[in-house]
Design an enzyme around this catalytic site. Structure first.
Site, PDB file in Angstrom:
ATOM      1  N   TYR A   1       0.826  -1.307  -0.109  1.00  0.00           N
ATOM      2  CA  TYR A   1       0.065   0.017   0.059  1.00  0.00           C
ATOM      3  C   TYR A   1       0.873   1.178  -0.032  1.00  0.00           C
ATOM      4  CZ  TYR A   1      -3.692  -3.111   1.746  1.00  0.00           C
ATOM      5  OH  TYR A   1      -4.768  -4.087   1.916  1.00  0.00           O
TER       6      TYR A   1
ATOM      7  N   HIS B   1       0.227 -11.739   1.976  1.00  0.00           N
ATOM      8  CA  HIS B   1      -0.659 -10.883   1.442  1.00  0.00           C
ATOM      9  C   HIS B   1      -1.516 -11.762   0.432  1.00  0.00           C
ATOM     10  CE1 HIS B   1      -1.781  -6.455   0.307  1.00  0.00           C
ATOM     11  NE2 HIS B   1      -2.882  -7.190   0.222  1.00  0.00           N
TER      12      HIS B   1
HETATM   13  N1  LIG Z   1      -5.823  -8.070   2.053  1.00  0.00           N
HETATM   14  C1  LIG Z   1      -6.155  -7.476   0.712  1.00  0.00           C
HETATM   15  O1  LIG Z   1      -5.809  -8.133  -0.533  1.00  0.00           O
HETATM   16  C2  LIG Z   1      -7.084  -6.102   0.528  1.00  0.00           C
HETATM   17  C3  LIG Z   1      -7.651  -5.917  -0.449  1.00  0.00           C
HETATM   18  C4  LIG Z   1      -8.508  -4.779  -0.530  1.00  0.00           C
HETATM   19  C5  LIG Z   1      -8.664  -3.924   0.743  1.00  0.00           C
HETATM   20  N2  LIG Z   1      -7.898  -4.673   1.880  1.00  0.00           N
HETATM   21  C6  LIG Z   1      -8.030  -3.768   3.024  1.00  0.00           C
HETATM   22  O2  LIG Z   1      -9.410  -3.439   3.425  1.00  0.00           O
HETATM   23  C7  LIG Z   1      -9.559  -1.958   3.518  1.00  0.00           C
HETATM   24  C8  LIG Z   1     -10.800  -1.462   3.060  1.00  0.00           C
HETATM   25  O3  LIG Z   1     -11.130  -2.028   1.624  1.00  0.00           O
HETATM   26  P1  LIG Z   1     -12.070  -1.290   0.729  1.00  0.00           P
HETATM   27  O4  LIG Z   1     -11.542   0.006   0.483  1.00  0.00           O
HETATM   28  O5  LIG Z   1     -11.893  -2.015  -0.540  1.00  0.00           O
HETATM   29  O6  LIG Z   1     -13.417  -1.270   1.407  1.00  0.00           O
HETATM   30  P2  LIG Z   1     -14.257  -0.396   2.164  1.00  0.00           P
HETATM   31  O7  LIG Z   1     -13.718  -0.055   3.405  1.00  0.00           O
HETATM   32  O8  LIG Z   1     -15.685  -1.202   2.279  1.00  0.00           O
HETATM   33  O9  LIG Z   1     -14.726   1.024   1.295  1.00  0.00           O
HETATM   34  C9  LIG Z   1     -14.027   1.958   1.302  1.00  0.00           C
HETATM   35  C10 LIG Z   1     -14.828   3.277   0.719  1.00  0.00           C
HETATM   36  O10 LIG Z   1     -15.943   3.230   1.469  1.00  0.00           O
HETATM   37  C11 LIG Z   1     -16.408   4.682   1.830  1.00  0.00           C
HETATM   38  N3  LIG Z   1     -16.751   4.618   3.327  1.00  0.00           N
HETATM   39  C12 LIG Z   1     -16.506   4.241   4.321  1.00  0.00           C
HETATM   40  N4  LIG Z   1     -17.219   4.488   5.483  1.00  0.00           N
HETATM   41  C13 LIG Z   1     -18.189   5.044   4.727  1.00  0.00           C
HETATM   42  C14 LIG Z   1     -19.661   5.320   5.164  1.00  0.00           C
HETATM   43  N5  LIG Z   1     -19.909   5.111   6.419  1.00  0.00           N
HETATM   44  N6  LIG Z   1     -20.582   5.859   4.299  1.00  0.00           N
HETATM   45  C15 LIG Z   1     -20.144   6.210   2.976  1.00  0.00           C
HETATM   46  N7  LIG Z   1     -19.072   5.694   2.613  1.00  0.00           N
HETATM   47  C16 LIG Z   1     -18.279   5.136   3.349  1.00  0.00           C
HETATM   48  C17 LIG Z   1     -14.909   5.321   1.885  1.00  0.00           C
HETATM   49  O11 LIG Z   1     -15.020   6.714   1.397  1.00  0.00           O
HETATM   50  P3  LIG Z   1     -14.467   7.815   2.259  1.00  0.00           P
HETATM   51  O12 LIG Z   1     -12.809   7.691   2.659  1.00  0.00           O
HETATM   52  O13 LIG Z   1     -14.620   9.154   1.522  1.00  0.00           O
HETATM   53  O14 LIG Z   1     -14.994   7.630   3.567  1.00  0.00           O
HETATM   54  C18 LIG Z   1     -14.107   4.327   0.809  1.00  0.00           C
HETATM   55  O15 LIG Z   1     -14.328   5.022  -0.287  1.00  0.00           O
HETATM   56  C19 LIG Z   1      -8.324  -1.053   2.708  1.00  0.00           C
HETATM   57  O16 LIG Z   1      -8.095   0.010   3.186  1.00  0.00           O
HETATM   58  C20 LIG Z   1      -7.147  -2.320   2.917  1.00  0.00           C
HETATM   59  O17 LIG Z   1      -6.839  -1.945   4.358  1.00  0.00           O
HETATM   60  C21 LIG Z   1      -6.913  -5.463   1.787  1.00  0.00           C
END
Ligand SMILES: NC(=O)c1ccc[n+]([C@@H]2O[C@H](COP(=O)([O-])OP(=O)(O)OC[C@H]3O[C@@H](n4cnc5c(N)ncnc54)[C@H](OP(=O)(O)O)[C@@H]3O)[C@@H](O)[C@H]2O)c1
Length: 304
Positions: free
Chosen positions: A57, A113
């Site tokens: 990241y 990962h």
């Molecule tokens: N292990 C892996 O391979 C892997 C893969 C993908 C992700 N990850 C991890 O998981 C984390 C989250 O994944 P993700 O970004 O795919 O999914 P997520 O957390 O479900 O979605 C993030 C998005 O949701 C928005 N959001 C968050 N809370 C909200 C709310 N209460 N109301 C409206 N919108 C909201 C955020 O916008 P705002 O920022 O504008 O609030 C952002 O655009 C990553 O940061 C990473 O740490 C791991």
């Protein structure tokens, strides 16, 4: 932290972790990574105590800086970072690089990962050939990578080790040779991909299920429930995860949404069942592409 319970890691002795965390993926360019520190800091101020980062990241440095600036004692914060898929031949060096970038003295949980191994070429995080195909390193077996991670665990600089993006198939193959059982598996999991079979399989082996891409906020049932409980759709889904004993990782760079996401309603059994009923085995993040593969591996190899 708000009403977020602690979760025990049965395969790591008495170790506990917060039952919900902040994701810190912040785009693919160094310019985007640098923007992460203020919102990681605001999350810590709101009460988050679990931060999920990864070498891939590019945000480890900013996670470390935010922790130090917060003034919160290091031992009150649980840090997850991950060994990238192109570091399978330099596992110990990779760990040292992550630890140095974080500057946190130790790492709480270090995950492999992906089960997939990519070539190491100038530390390219996304190594692809001229045709856009991933450059796999077939000489890297995840069982061997894990054996090296076990040696790092023995050094005491990391409290626990685990995996990400593993399935029953790949975890079974890992457990055949592992000396240490993975404490956690971080996978894509949300109401459209509830992964109940995997969750139960983990539970039987003391492996904690951790979710990413945790929210599907536009779903009409979720929106209806959000209105009923006077919360946001994200809060409905996060409450559903926590009720199943899943540790959701959710990223928000907005202080208000960060606060919402750790103040969760208690859903009735009937409403939890309505969310569970949305399951349709649909991946939204790491999907199989038109070439029949996800990052160079087929669904069969991945065990999907
Ligand atoms: N292990 C892996 O391979 C892997 C893969 C993908 C992700 N990850 C991890 O998981 C984390 C989250 O994944 P993700 O970004 O795919 O999914 P997520 O957390 O479900 O979605 C993030 C998005 O949701 C928005 N959001 C968050 N809370 C909200 C709310 N209460 N109301 C409206 N919108 C909201 C955020 O916008 P705002 O920022 O504008 O609030 C952002 O655009 C990553 O940061 C990473 O740490 C791991």
């Amino acid at each position: 932290m708000a009403n977020i319970p602690k979760v025990k890691l049965p395969n790591a002795g008495g170790l506990e972790m917060p039952g919900l965390g902040l994701g810190t993926w912040s785009g693919t360019t160094p310019e985007q990574w640098t923007t992460s520190k203020p919102w990681i800091l605001s999350a810590l101020k709101s009460g988050y105590r679990l931060l999920d980062t990864a070498y891939g990241y590019g945000t480890e440095q900013y996670v470390g800086e935010a922790i130090r600036e917060s003034g919160i004692p290091r031992e009150e914060i649980f840090v997850i970072t991950k060994l990238p898929w192109h570091h399978g031949r330099i596992v110990h060096e990779s760990f040292e690089r992550s630890l140095k970038a974080l500057g946190t003295g130790y790492i709480d949980l270090w995950l492999m990962h992906f089960p997939i191994g990519m070539v190491y070429d100038n530390d390219d995080r996304d190594p692809k050939d001229a045709e856009g195909n991933y450059r796999l390193d077939d000489g890297v077996r995840f069982q061997d990578v894990w054996a090296e991670m076990e040696k790092v665990l023995a050094s005491g600089k990391v409290s626990a080790i685990g995996v990400s993006n593993f399935s029953v198939k790949t975890l079974t193959a890992l457990l055949e040779t592992a000396k240490v059982v993975s404490v956690l598996n971080q996978v894509e999991l949300h109401p459209y991909l509830a992964q109940e079979e995997l969750r139960k399989w983990h539970e039987e082996r003391g492996i904690v299920t951790c979710s990413y891409t945790s929210t599907v906020r536009g779903d009409p049932t979720v929106v209806e429930l959000a209105q009923k409980y006077s919360v946001s759709p994200a809060q409905i889904i996060l409450a559903w995860h926590v009720s199943r004993g899943v540790v959701p990782i959710c990223k928000s760079s907005n202080a208000e949404r960060q606060r919402d996401n750790i103040n969760l309603p208690t859903l009735s059994a009937e409403d939890l069942a309505r969310v569970s009923a949305l399951d349709r085995y649909e991946r939204l993040c790491n999907k199989i592409g038109p070439d029949g593969k996800m990052s160079g591996w087929t669904a069969e190899q991945l065990g999907w």
